[in-house]
Design an enzyme around this catalytic site. Structure first.
Site, PDB file in Angstrom:
ATOM      1  N   SER A 156       0.620  -1.288   0.052  1.00 49.07           N
ATOM      2  CA  SER A 156       0.030  -0.069   0.109  1.00 49.07           C
ATOM      3  C   SER A 156       0.751   1.366  -0.152  1.00 49.07           C
ATOM      4  O   SER A 156       0.265   2.218  -0.883  1.00 49.07           O
ATOM      5  CB  SER A 156      -0.609   0.015   1.804  1.00 49.07           C
ATOM      6  N   HIS A 214       1.075   4.859   4.342  1.00 48.79           N
ATOM      7  CA  HIS A 214       0.381   5.478   3.132  1.00 48.79           C
ATOM      8  C   HIS A 214       0.591   7.206   3.541  1.00 48.79           C
ATOM      9  O   HIS A 214       1.025   7.241   1.841  1.00 48.79           O
ATOM     10  CB  HIS A 214      -0.971   5.801   3.925  1.00 48.79           C
TER      11      HIS A 214
END
Length: 253
Positions: A156, A214
Site C-alpha cells: 500500500s 500511506h
C-alpha cells in the site's frame, strides 16, 4: 494396465529428461525469452506481471506453516524486531490475505502502465522500491515515537507513491472507484481525499490501516513528481561519474 502404466512412466521420464537437457544447454531459457518477448504487452505490463509474481510467491509462502516465523521476521515491517532493514524492503511484497493482495494489485495495475510509460521501466522500479522503503521508514518513525509496537505488511505504501505521482502529473484525469458506476472525480480531488483520510487516521490512531506508511509513500510520490525526477534521476549520470572517479582515486591511493 501395468504395461500401459510403465509406458506412461517412460514417456514422463523422457519428457523430464528432455526439459533438463534444455535447461542445461540454455534452449529452455531461449524459448522462455522468445515467448515473453512475443507477448503483445507494454513495458509497464511486463514489469507489473513480474511484481505480481513476486507478490504471489510471498502470498503462497504465508500458507506454509513451517515458514510462518521466517515470514514474520523478514516479511513484516516492525521497528522493534531484531531484523529491521531487510523487512522494510521485503514487506512491500508481502500480503497475508487474498483480499489485501487483490485490492493492492488491482490499484497498481490501474496506474502502473501510464506511470511506467512516463518514467520508463528502470526509473519506475527504482521509484517503486524507494517508495516502499520510505513508507516503511515513516511507519517506523511513527511507531517508535509513540511506542506503539506492531507489524505492517503490504504494497500500500509503495502504491500510494505511484498514485500520488500519477495524480500530481495528471491532476485533471477522471478516476472512478471500482464497482461504483457513474461516480467520477478528478485525480487531484481523489489524492486530497486520501491524504485527508490518512491524516485523520494518523491523528485518531486508527489501526485498520498503516496510515503513517500511506502518508510516507504519498509524500515521496509528490516529492519525486516535483523535484526527485528532475534533480536526482536526471542527474544520475553525473552522480555515477563522481562515484566512479572516487572509486578510481581510492584504488590508486
Amino acid at each position: 494396465m501395468r504395461s500401459k502404466a510403465l509406458q506412461f512412466k517412460q514417456k514422463a521420464n523422457n519428457w523430464i529428461e528432455r526439459q533438463q537437457n534444455n535447461i542445461k544447454n540454455g534452449s529452455f531459457r531461449n524459448q522462455m525469452n522468445h515467448w515473453w518477448n512475443s507477448q503483445n504487452m507494454t513495458e509497464g505490463q511486463k514489469l507489473f506481471y513480474c511484481i505480481l509474481l513476486a507478490n504471489t510467491t510471498v502470498l503462497l509462502a504465508w500458507r506454509i506453516p513451517a515458514l510462518t516465523q521466517f515470514m514474520i521476521s523478514y516479511f513484516c515491517s516492525n521497528p522493534f524486531a531484531r531484523a529491521v532493514c531487510w523487512p522494510m524492503v521485503f514487506s512491500t511484497f508481502s500480503h497475508h490475505s487474498f483480499l489485501h493482495f487483490g485490492a493492492n494489485m488491482y490499484v497498481l495495475y490501474s496506474f502502473m502502465n501510464a506511470t511506467t510509460h512516463y518514467m520508463g521501466k528502470e526509473q519506475f522500479l527504482a521509484f517503486y522500491l524507494s517508495a516502499g522503503v520510505i513508507s516503511s521508514l515513516a511507519s517506523h518513525i511513527f511507531k517508535t515515537a509513540l511506542r506503539m509496537p506492531g507489524i505492517s505488511l503490504g504494497a500500500s505504501g509503495a502504491i500510494m507513491g505511484v498514485l500520488a505521482y500519477f495524480c500530481s502529473q495528471h491532476p485533471d484525469a477522471l478516476l472512478q472507484i471500482a464497482f461504483i458506476p457513474g461516480f467520477t472525480f478528478t485525480a487531484d480531488s481523489g489524492l486530497k481525499a486520501l491524504l485527508c483520510f490518512d491524516t485523520v487516521g494518523l491523528i485518531m490512531r486508527w489501526k485498520l490501516f498503516d496510515h503513517a506508511a500511506h502518508l510516507g509513500g504519498a509524500i515521496f510520490g509528490l516529492f519525486w513528481s516535483h523535484w526527485g525526477q528532475r534533480d536526482i534521476w536526471n542527474q544520475r549520470v553525473q552522480f555515477l561519474q563522481m562515484w566512479h572517479n572516487f572509486r578510481t582515486g581510492f584504488k590508486s591511493d
